[in-house]
Every structure is written in C-alpha cells, then in structure tokens.
Design an enzyme around this catalytic site. Sequence first.
Site, short mmCIF file in Angstrom:
data_model
loop_
_atom_site.label_atom_id
_atom_site.label_comp_id
_atom_site.label_asym_id
_atom_site.label_seq_id
_atom_site.Cartn_x
_atom_site.Cartn_y
_atom_site.Cartn_z
N ASP A 182 -5.60 -37.20 4.20
CA ASP A 182 -6.74 -36.93 5.09
C ASP A 182 -6.37 -36.98 6.56
O ASP A 182 -6.91 -36.23 7.37
CB ASP A 182 -7.86 -37.96 4.83
CG ASP A 182 -8.48 -37.77 3.46
OD1 ASP A 182 -8.29 -36.70 2.86
OD2 ASP A 182 -9.13 -38.72 3.00
P1 NAP Z 1 -5.24 -40.57 1.70
O1 NAP Z 1 -6.02 -39.50 2.35
O2 NAP Z 1 -5.95 -41.55 0.86
O3 NAP Z 1 -4.10 -39.84 0.84
C1 NAP Z 1 -3.10 -40.58 0.21
C2 NAP Z 1 -2.19 -39.60 -0.54
O4 NAP Z 1 -1.08 -40.35 -0.99
C3 NAP Z 1 -2.85 -38.97 -1.74
O5 NAP Z 1 -3.11 -37.61 -1.52
C4 NAP Z 1 -1.83 -39.18 -2.89
O6 NAP Z 1 -1.51 -37.92 -3.48
C5 NAP Z 1 -0.61 -39.75 -2.17
N1 NAP Z 1 0.04 -40.83 -2.93
C6 NAP Z 1 -0.54 -41.87 -3.58
N2 NAP Z 1 0.38 -42.64 -4.15
C7 NAP Z 1 1.58 -42.10 -3.84
C8 NAP Z 1 2.92 -42.44 -4.16
N3 NAP Z 1 3.23 -43.51 -4.91
N4 NAP Z 1 3.91 -41.66 -3.68
C9 NAP Z 1 3.63 -40.56 -2.92
N5 NAP Z 1 2.38 -40.19 -2.61
C10 NAP Z 1 1.36 -40.95 -3.07
O7 NAP Z 1 -4.41 -41.42 2.76
P2 NAP Z 1 -4.34 -41.33 4.36
O8 NAP Z 1 -3.94 -39.97 4.81
O9 NAP Z 1 -3.56 -42.52 4.77
O10 NAP Z 1 -5.83 -41.50 4.82
C11 NAP Z 1 -6.52 -42.73 4.74
C12 NAP Z 1 -7.93 -42.45 4.42
O11 NAP Z 1 -8.61 -43.70 4.22
C13 NAP Z 1 -8.63 -41.72 5.55
O12 NAP Z 1 -9.45 -40.71 5.05
C14 NAP Z 1 -9.45 -42.81 6.22
O13 NAP Z 1 -10.61 -42.33 6.84
C15 NAP Z 1 -9.76 -43.72 5.04
N6 NAP Z 1 -10.07 -45.07 5.52
C16 NAP Z 1 -9.11 -45.82 6.08
C17 NAP Z 1 -9.44 -47.06 6.62
C18 NAP Z 1 -8.43 -47.92 7.31
O14 NAP Z 1 -8.83 -48.93 7.88
N7 NAP Z 1 -7.16 -47.58 7.29
C19 NAP Z 1 -10.73 -47.51 6.55
C20 NAP Z 1 -11.69 -46.71 5.93
C21 NAP Z 1 -11.34 -45.51 5.42
P3 NAP Z 1 -0.94 -37.85 -4.98
O15 NAP Z 1 -1.96 -38.52 -5.83
O16 NAP Z 1 -0.78 -36.38 -5.25
O17 NAP Z 1 0.35 -38.57 -4.98
#
Ligand code: NAP
Length: 460
Positions: free
Chosen positions: A387
């Site tokens: 994301d």
């Molecule tokens: P993400 O959008 O959750 O995407 C994570 C990706 O990692 C997935 O598409 C998954 O694809 C891949 N993945 C999972 N396990 C893996 C592994 N072992 N090896 C390789 N790839 C792997 O993560 P992000 O881009 O970090 O975004 C974070 C999201 O969380 C944001 O949308 C944000 O708004 C939300 N959020 C974060 C917080 C915070 O405080 N950090 C708080 C609230 C909300 P596959 O399944 O195809 O592997």
Amino acid sequence: MPQYIIELLYLLSGILFIMGLRGMSHPATARQGMFYAEFGMLIAIIGTLCQHEIVKWVWIVSGLAIGSILGLVMGLWVPMTAMPQRTAFSHAFGAAAASLVGISEYYRHHHSGIPLPPFIIGALGFEVLLGSLTTTGSLIACGKLQGILPGKPLVFKGQNIFNMTLLACTVGCFVCLFVHPGVTIFFYVMIALALLFGVLLVIPIGSADMPVVMSLLNSYAGLASAATGFALGNNVLIIAGTLDGFSGFILSVLMCKAMNRSMANVLFGAFGSVSEQAEAGPGGEMREIGLEDAATQLAYARQVVFVPGYGMATAQAQHVIRELADTLEERGVTVKYAIHPVAGRMPGHMNVLLAEANVPYSELYELDQINPDFPSTDVAVVVGANDVVNPDARDNASSPIAGMPILEVDRAKLAIVLKRGKGRGFSGLENPLFFKENTAMLYGDAKQTLTNLVQEVHKL
Ligand code: NAP
C-alpha cells in the site's frame, strides 16, 4: 520516608518521562529515551513503595512478582511481529488496573459512610468509565491482531446509532452518579455499559486500523490513570497519565494523517469491508524477473533504494537486507532506505527493525526526503511493501486510499518487487505499480529471496 522526598521522587520521575518521550522522537536517541523512561518508572515505583498508607506488603510483593514474571516472559518470547497485539494486551491490563483502583475506592468510601466530594466522584467515575471501555476494547483489538477474532470489520445495520445511544446511556449513568454518589446502581450499570461499549467500539474496525485504535485506547488508559491520580491525590499518576493520554492522542492523529484518513473514518468507516468492494485493479500482466537478472541490475547500479514494508517484518528480513546493502556498498553502489511513516503495522515499525540490524541512521530517508531521489534511482527494491507504494493513492482520486502520501518507487528507472505471490496489502486493493513496464516481480519469501540475491551478487 518524609512525604516531601516522595513528592520529589515523583517530580524526578515525571521529568524523566518527559525526557524519555523527547528521546523517542528520533531513532538516534530512542534507546536513550527508553532508558530515561524506564528509570523514571523505577523511581515512581520506589516512591510508591515508600508511601505511609501501606499496611500489608503481601499483596504488593505478590503483584510485583507476578507482574515481573509476566513482563519478562512477554519481553523474551513475544516476537517483534506480534508487538502490536502484545501492546494491546498490556493496555488492557493498565486500563483494568485503573478501573479496579476506582472500583475499590468507590466501595471503600461507600462503606465508610463518608460522602464523596463531587470532585472525587467525578474523577472516580471518569477513571472507571474510560478504564472499563479501554479494557474490553484493547482485548478485542488484541484478539483481532492475533487472529483469534475475525480481522474484518463486523458490521450490522444501525451500528453507529446503536453505539452512540449506548455511549449516551453510559455517560448518562456517570452524570446521575455525579448528582447522586450514594446510589450504587448508577456506578455498576455504568461499568457494565462501558465494558460493552468497548467491545462494540472495536468490532466494526478492521484489524489493519488497529494500530490507530490502540494508540487511541492507550490515550484513554492514560487519561484514566490521570483521573486515578486526582482521585488518590497521587502526583506521579497525574503527570504520567496526562503524558500518556496526550501523546497517544497525538500519535493517533499523526497516523491518520499519514494514511490521509480522518479519525471518524477510522473509527466508524469499517475500512476493511470498504476495500473489499474496491475494483479488481488495472488488469494486465505482471512481469517477472529472475534471480540472476535482478542481482546483475543491483550489482551494476549507481544508486539502490530499499523500500521495506510489512512483508519485511513478517519475513524477519531486516538482517539480510543489511547484508545485501553491505555487499552492494562494497561494490561502490550508493544505498538508501526509504521509510514510510505507516509502513508495517505500528508506528516506527521499520525504524525499529532496521535499527535491530544496525542499519546506519544516516541511510534512512523519510518520504519527503527520498521522493525527489527516485527519478535518479537505478533500482528501487520493494521488500514486502504494497500500500505504501501504491501509485493509485496519488493518481486515482476515486481510490479508497486516494491522497495517502506514498513512496514514489514507480518513478525509479526499475522497481523490483519482492513478495511471495499476488497477495494484496492490508487495504485489500490491487496495486497498479506491479503492472507497470518499469516494474519486475521477484516472487518468494523476502528473507530467502534476499539471501539468494546476496549469493548471486557475490558471484558477479
Ligand atoms: P502492506 O500493504 O500490508 O503489504 C504487505 C505486503 O507484503 C503484502 O502485499 C504481501 O504480499 C507481502 N508479504 C507478506 N509477507 C511476506 C513475506 N514473508 N515475504 C515477502 N513479502 C511478504 O504493507 P505496507 O506497504 O507496509 O503498508 C502498511 C499498511 O498498514 C498501510 O496500508 C498502512 O496504512 C497500514 N497501517 C499501518 C500502520 C502503522 O502504524 N504502521 C497503522 C495503521 C495502518 P504477498 O502476500 O503476495 O507476499
């Protein structure tokens, strides 16, 4: 010990808490900040143990022993990826403690027959109300994050109206209690309604929004502790609770800002269910890249930017990223790390993991610093991020995440995306980045893929 020394100890611990918060505002000083905060807590405990009101030590010593053992076990064995649910669990304990203190104070005063002054009953009621809803809310948050409860928002018709009515009834009981402190039914009904409200407040929120909710619940637990401080006349509780309450609230606001969402949208928007209805994405083909080709691109690049995300945390790939970065740097490649404020599942998630792998702070770049660098970057390596690199947030006004600031890896000459398969990010949205011509997918667990890349680069 004279009371004024105890008050001085409390003051000192309050100062240390503030220094701790200040230290934690930057990765380079975060460790020192934690040390100040821990030391402040130790002094506060010592001050409390010197209070004259203590009549029996057996409960205090038992509590200290049980709490220390539980804390030690959780600290040693809970993995970093489970930190959000562990924190939610701790909040539930903190809030339950504040509520129980309030309940026992109310019970004690009620049975002594001495009427409670309005200020004290106000503080007690506030403490127990917030403490109770935070206890159940945090337990539900913990269950969702751990996967014990369904992570998707649980919604029913008229939910928001029902919840608001329930909250109004709870606050109504609090007001009645304030006016008639001796009528115990108001007190106990208020507790029951607040416990129920905590559950209903959190079930319609998707597990991905839990970090925001938790930091909000943390802020409630802090305010409940501050109210406990007023009820007991304890200054350190007032200081620590207020700091906790407001820092938690500011953190929630910052997280919402980083996701370009309003607090109301997080709390009442049932975000996970909205995203599921989102369109299937741009379609087309994703281009794959082989390990050898990817290693060649990296080895002969001038600048490589690593973009870690939640997948790096689940794969525990932080150490091997560092290893690959070191290997590339030895070959003269400039390496940078791009950190998105909400990458992962809790604030500072990527900073903590990369610090664990001793990645130098000077190589970490925030969103505004790194985005202008992408057009001159030869290879952006997206390690389990989705994301936070979704260009729809910038280009598609109708996207549910429209307006969320992103790391613009699509502007790099080549983006190599490391993920296991075609899984989506927490928003459930398809990512057009993966279909772009300058993007290549390298499938597999991030840790294993990075380990293989290190070996391949060494061969070149
Ligand atoms: P993400 O959008 O959750 O995407 C994570 C990706 O990692 C997935 O598409 C998954 O694809 C891949 N993945 C999972 N396990 C893996 C592994 N072992 N090896 C390789 N790839 C792997 O993560 P992000 O881009 O970090 O975004 C974070 C999201 O969380 C944001 O949308 C944000 O708004 C939300 N959020 C974060 C917080 C915070 O405080 N950090 C708080 C609230 C909300 P596959 O399944 O195809 O592997």
